[in-house]
Design a protein around this motif. Sequence first.
Motif, PDB file in Angstrom:
ATOM      1  N   ASN A   1       0.850  -1.193   0.000  1.00  0.00           N
ATOM      2  CA  ASN A   1       0.000   0.000   0.000  1.00  0.00           C
ATOM      3  C   ASN A   1       0.883   1.240   0.000  1.00  0.00           C
ATOM      4  O   ASN A   1       0.912   2.022   0.953  1.00  0.00           O
ATOM      5  N   ARG A   2       1.641   1.388  -1.076  1.00  0.00           N
ATOM      6  CA  ARG A   2       2.519   2.527  -1.268  1.00  0.00           C
ATOM      7  C   ARG A   2       2.315   3.080  -2.672  1.00  0.00           C
ATOM      8  O   ARG A   2       1.888   2.361  -3.573  1.00  0.00           O
ATOM      9  N   PHE A   3       2.652   4.344  -2.835  1.00  0.00           N
ATOM     10  CA  PHE A   3       2.554   4.944  -4.155  1.00  0.00           C
ATOM     11  C   PHE A   3       3.626   6.019  -4.298  1.00  0.00           C
ATOM     12  O   PHE A   3       4.165   6.526  -3.300  1.00  0.00           O
ATOM     13  N   LEU A   4       3.924   6.361  -5.538  1.00  0.00           N
ATOM     14  CA  LEU A   4       5.007   7.287  -5.840  1.00  0.00           C
ATOM     15  C   LEU A   4       4.473   8.433  -6.680  1.00  0.00           C
ATOM     16  O   LEU A   4       3.646   8.225  -7.572  1.00  0.00           O
ATOM     17  N   THR A   5       4.949   9.648  -6.397  1.00  0.00           N
ATOM     18  CA  THR A   5       4.497  10.839  -7.114  1.00  0.00           C
ATOM     19  C   THR A   5       5.696  11.675  -7.541  1.00  0.00           C
ATOM     20  O   THR A   5       6.760  11.639  -6.913  1.00  0.00           O
ATOM     21  N   CYS A   6       5.511  12.451  -8.598  1.00  0.00           N
ATOM     22  CA  CYS A   6       6.543  13.391  -9.047  1.00  0.00           C
ATOM     23  C   CYS A   6       5.862  14.513  -9.819  1.00  0.00           C
ATOM     24  O   CYS A   6       4.721  14.373 -10.275  1.00  0.00           O
ATOM     25  N   GLY A   7       6.569  15.628  -9.964  1.00  0.00           N
ATOM     26  CA  GLY A   7       5.959  16.766 -10.636  1.00  0.00           C
ATOM     27  C   GLY A   7       6.954  17.862 -10.922  1.00  0.00           C
ATOM     28  O   GLY A   7       8.166  17.644 -10.980  1.00  0.00           O
ATOM     29  N   HIS A   8       6.422  19.076 -11.049  1.00  0.00           N
ATOM     30  CA  HIS A   8       7.234  20.212 -11.464  1.00  0.00           C
ATOM     31  C   HIS A   8       8.147  20.730 -10.370  1.00  0.00           C
ATOM     32  O   HIS A   8       9.005  21.577 -10.642  1.00  0.00           O
ATOM     33  N   ASP A   9       7.973  20.292  -9.133  1.00  0.00           N
ATOM     34  CA  ASP A   9       8.899  20.708  -8.083  1.00  0.00           C
ATOM     35  C   ASP A   9      10.159  19.857  -8.060  1.00  0.00           C
ATOM     36  O   ASP A   9      11.005  20.018  -7.178  1.00  0.00           O
ATOM     37  N   ARG A  10      10.258  18.908  -9.025  1.00  0.00           N
ATOM     38  CA  ARG A  10      11.445  18.074  -9.227  1.00  0.00           C
ATOM     39  C   ARG A  10      11.660  17.063  -8.099  1.00  0.00           C
ATOM     40  O   ARG A  10      12.732  16.467  -8.006  1.00  0.00           O
ATOM     41  N   GLN A  11      10.672  16.881  -7.270  1.00  0.00           N
ATOM     42  CA  GLN A  11      10.777  15.922  -6.177  1.00  0.00           C
ATOM     43  C   GLN A  11      10.118  14.603  -6.564  1.00  0.00           C
ATOM     44  O   GLN A  11       9.030  14.592  -7.151  1.00  0.00           O
ATOM     45  N   LEU A  12      10.790  13.507  -6.250  1.00  0.00           N
ATOM     46  CA  LEU A  12      10.229  12.174  -6.412  1.00  0.00           C
ATOM     47  C   LEU A  12       9.945  11.651  -5.017  1.00  0.00           C
ATOM     48  O   LEU A  12      10.866  11.506  -4.204  1.00  0.00           O
ATOM     49  N   CYS A  13       8.685  11.375  -4.722  1.00  0.00           N
ATOM     50  CA  CYS A  13       8.268  11.040  -3.357  1.00  0.00           C
ATOM     51  C   CYS A  13       7.589   9.675  -3.315  1.00  0.00           C
ATOM     52  O   CYS A  13       6.717   9.387  -4.140  1.00  0.00           O
ATOM     53  N   LEU A  14       7.989   8.868  -2.355  1.00  0.00           N
ATOM     54  CA  LEU A  14       7.329   7.588  -2.090  1.00  0.00           C
ATOM     55  C   LEU A  14       6.526   7.737  -0.805  1.00  0.00           C
ATOM     56  O   LEU A  14       7.066   8.119   0.244  1.00  0.00           O
ATOM     57  N   TRP A  15       5.233   7.407  -0.890  1.00  0.00           N
ATOM     58  CA  TRP A  15       4.310   7.612   0.224  1.00  0.00           C
ATOM     59  C   TRP A  15       3.857   6.275   0.786  1.00  0.00           C
ATOM     60  O   TRP A  15       3.602   5.333   0.037  1.00  0.00           O
ATOM     61  N   ASP A  16       3.736   6.232   2.100  1.00  0.00           N
ATOM     62  CA  ASP A  16       3.208   5.066   2.810  1.00  0.00           C
ATOM     63  C   ASP A  16       1.711   5.273   3.006  1.00  0.00           C
ATOM     64  O   ASP A  16       1.290   6.123   3.801  1.00  0.00           O
ATOM     65  N   GLY A  17       0.904   4.506   2.281  1.00  0.00           N
ATOM     66  CA  GLY A  17      -0.534   4.695   2.344  1.00  0.00           C
ATOM     67  C   GLY A  17      -1.161   4.223   3.634  1.00  0.00           C
ATOM     68  O   GLY A  17      -2.269   4.637   3.963  1.00  0.00           O
ATOM     69  N   GLU A  18      -0.494   3.354   4.381  1.00  0.00           N
ATOM     70  CA  GLU A  18      -1.035   2.892   5.659  1.00  0.00           C
ATOM     71  C   GLU A  18      -0.663   3.832   6.794  1.00  0.00           C
ATOM     72  O   GLU A  18      -1.498   4.171   7.632  1.00  0.00           O
TER      73      GLU A  18
END
Length: 852
Positions: A566-583
């Motif tokens: 239950n994890r997901f990853l996001t990225c965008g124009h702020d140049r950050q790559l983030c892995l999130w813990d959904g639990e």
Amino acid sequence: MDGAGGPGTSRGIRLIHCLPSSPAAPPGLPPPCSPSLVSRGTQTETEAEREASLGPSGLSNGPPAPQGGSEEPSGTQSEGGGSSSSGTGSPGPPGILRLTQPPQRADTPRRNSSSSSPSERPRQKLSRKAASSANLLLRSGSTESRGGKDPLSSPGGPGSRRSNYNLEGISVKMFLRGRPITMYIPSGIRSLEELPSGPPPETLSLDWVYGYRGRDSRSNLFVLRSGEVVYFIACVVVLYRPEGGPGGPGGGGQRHYRGHTDCVRCLAVHPDGVRVASGQTAGVDKDGKPLQPVVHVWDSETLLKLQEIGLGAFERGVGALAFSVADQGAFLCVVDDSNEHMLSVWDCSRGTKLAEIKSTNDSVLAVGFSPRDSSCIVTSGKSHVHFWNWSGGAGVPGNGTLTRKQGVFGKYKKPKFIPCFVFLPDGDILTGDSEGNILTWGRSLSDSRTPGRGGAKETYGIVAQAHAHEGSIFALCLRRDGTVLSGGGRDRRLVQWGPGLVALQEAEIPEHFGAVRAIAEGPGSQLLVGTTKNALLRGDLAQGFSPVIQGHTDELWGLCTHPFQNRFLTCGHDRQLCLWDGEGHALAWSIDLKETGLCADFHPSGAVVAVGLNTGRWLVLDTETREIVSDVTDGNEQLSVVRYSPDGLYLAIGSHDNMIYIYSVSSDGAKSNRFGRCVGHSSFITHLDWSKDGSFIMSNSGDYEILYWDVVGGCKLLRNRYDSRDREWATYTCVLGFHVYGVWPDGSDGTDINSLCRSHNERVVAVADDFCKVHLFQYPCARAKAPSLVYGGHGSHVTSVRFTHDDSHLISLGGKDASIFQWRVLGAGGAVPAPATPSRTPSLSPASSLDV
């Protein structure tokens, strides 16, 4: 019949059931209609050349094609490239049978279209919709099943029949901006009546909101009597309990007030610590019509709206709010974002306006009632501090008066901005300014020589100055023990001040969290700090601070969910790559990509993740060590989609150079080698999916083509697209296709849907649109005007949606609002009903005074 764009009709999707003239239609199929209403659904190379030679003078009942696009490559054929009937035979009804040029499309990448200013987006959307229409044509015929040609394209002209007519050749043709898109119905479906027609069995409930709007807003962090922290992001006001609650150990719990229909800009908490006032910006509906901002007064315990104040009275947005204190919060002061920054006083219980006056043409950043006297109101902002005297007019609406006295700086340097102030227990006022100074304004005796309708009143003058910070002071907070906290911008320091502005203690916020934007006092010595990089920190001056809420700071586009966690990853124009813990509802890790990330996908093993950048580069990172294990560049244009095959043996990369690059991948995903290229699209790649056997790809492009590719067979374009009608797809994220054509709204111009995702159990499909909404449809969604459940909360175009690996949650990304919503998926008969569709469509308002 009138055409889609003709008089007497409404723009939208028109579905027509048609069969060629035949003795009788078999059971389960739609009744026959006139052959003249049937258009050819495919196009041979000779026909394409003839159509291109006609040029602009060809027959067309739709709007003229935009200029500046690229032509379809010779010798290729797409589902989006089908021709309408030629001049032979009856031309059929206007808007259905068209002979048009191949659509021309601007070179501006779709993924950058949202970078325009928010005020321009509604007008752009309206102009696109006013000049476009969408039609659907359902027809039957053996298409490409024998010899690869449409039987209706025989020399007999439109509507002619062939003896080898095959009833399994049902197809749907959809027109987007005049572009015909043919979609073949799987052979197992004999009638559209066999498909589901109702709303989806599942519903969504907002579970968690990642992020905090600190980058460009103030008055955005308070602590309620219940101990909950209240703040806002996008159109949602979040009530967050740092410890305990449904979030699990250390994750806290969230509740959400979702009554707003546009971005929230400011908050104020009633003296009782329960009621909250929240003001929103002006918005637009989906047709581009402007709608007025408003203030909601609501109960934080029940999340019920108690009062709606000022609908139609404010312009652009609500910039600042304050409850009165001396009379138990009977009044509310509001400053709007109009050119004159109108200052108004309202009766909270009745929602009536008691007084109003033009404030100043300069921006107003803060407002507050004196805690000792509700007739005294203070505002501050660009180069000013104003002291207002309010006489209530015996409580009669509109009879109150407001008179102003301007703060005089005298021998002290007049600052460019005064972002914050606080009232001291002795009646004095402290202001923090852009020069890093704290000024003490003391009360003086009444000045009978100063005229004014409110009579002679006390005035304020500067009695002391202390240099506190390097750069702006963004926040001041009066603590329960009488000391004052100040938060700096450039130096990121948090300083505690005693009587006489003597510094007692200080702490520095780590650089990666940004500057101090807001300060709130929690239980005991605990402090809560909101930062300009959209983080919410908790701690104290002695022990330091740690993040409890974090988020992105700029437009989001890239999203992928872990294959078995239950994890997901996001990225965008702020140049950050983030892995999130959904639990745990927390940020697991983040890295700086140094470039804009636009798309990402996990390898089926979960060991690595591929990330596509805006320069044509793509990276493969180890999810545990965060090390880059591969760095490759394909072309020099941005990448819009990366997708691993379900068996993990291939990686497909869709680029804005119109190509799909295929790489063979090692078992652990760490190594890859170029396998081939899929060449044939005439516009940039937008979406793609792999078949369940990992051998084929379905792709969409910016000019609404649907193409199929045999990857294992050498990245070959499958010209006989009819053969792909029964192929099963491991994922369904393409926005064009028979199984999902019902998600397109009436009058769509082809850009209204940004993202689409089918659940893993193949029961529902989620859609992210350009009107800040998340839709949930039943799958397959192959009926025009299919019903859906609609969910609001985002304050900008929704850029992506993805289901988690077990379909327990849906993740959605806001664009400009930089918000991440985690929705809980409730099964059929779930206890939480779908919320009503908001009557307004949010649009992120321009930020004001970002540097003060």
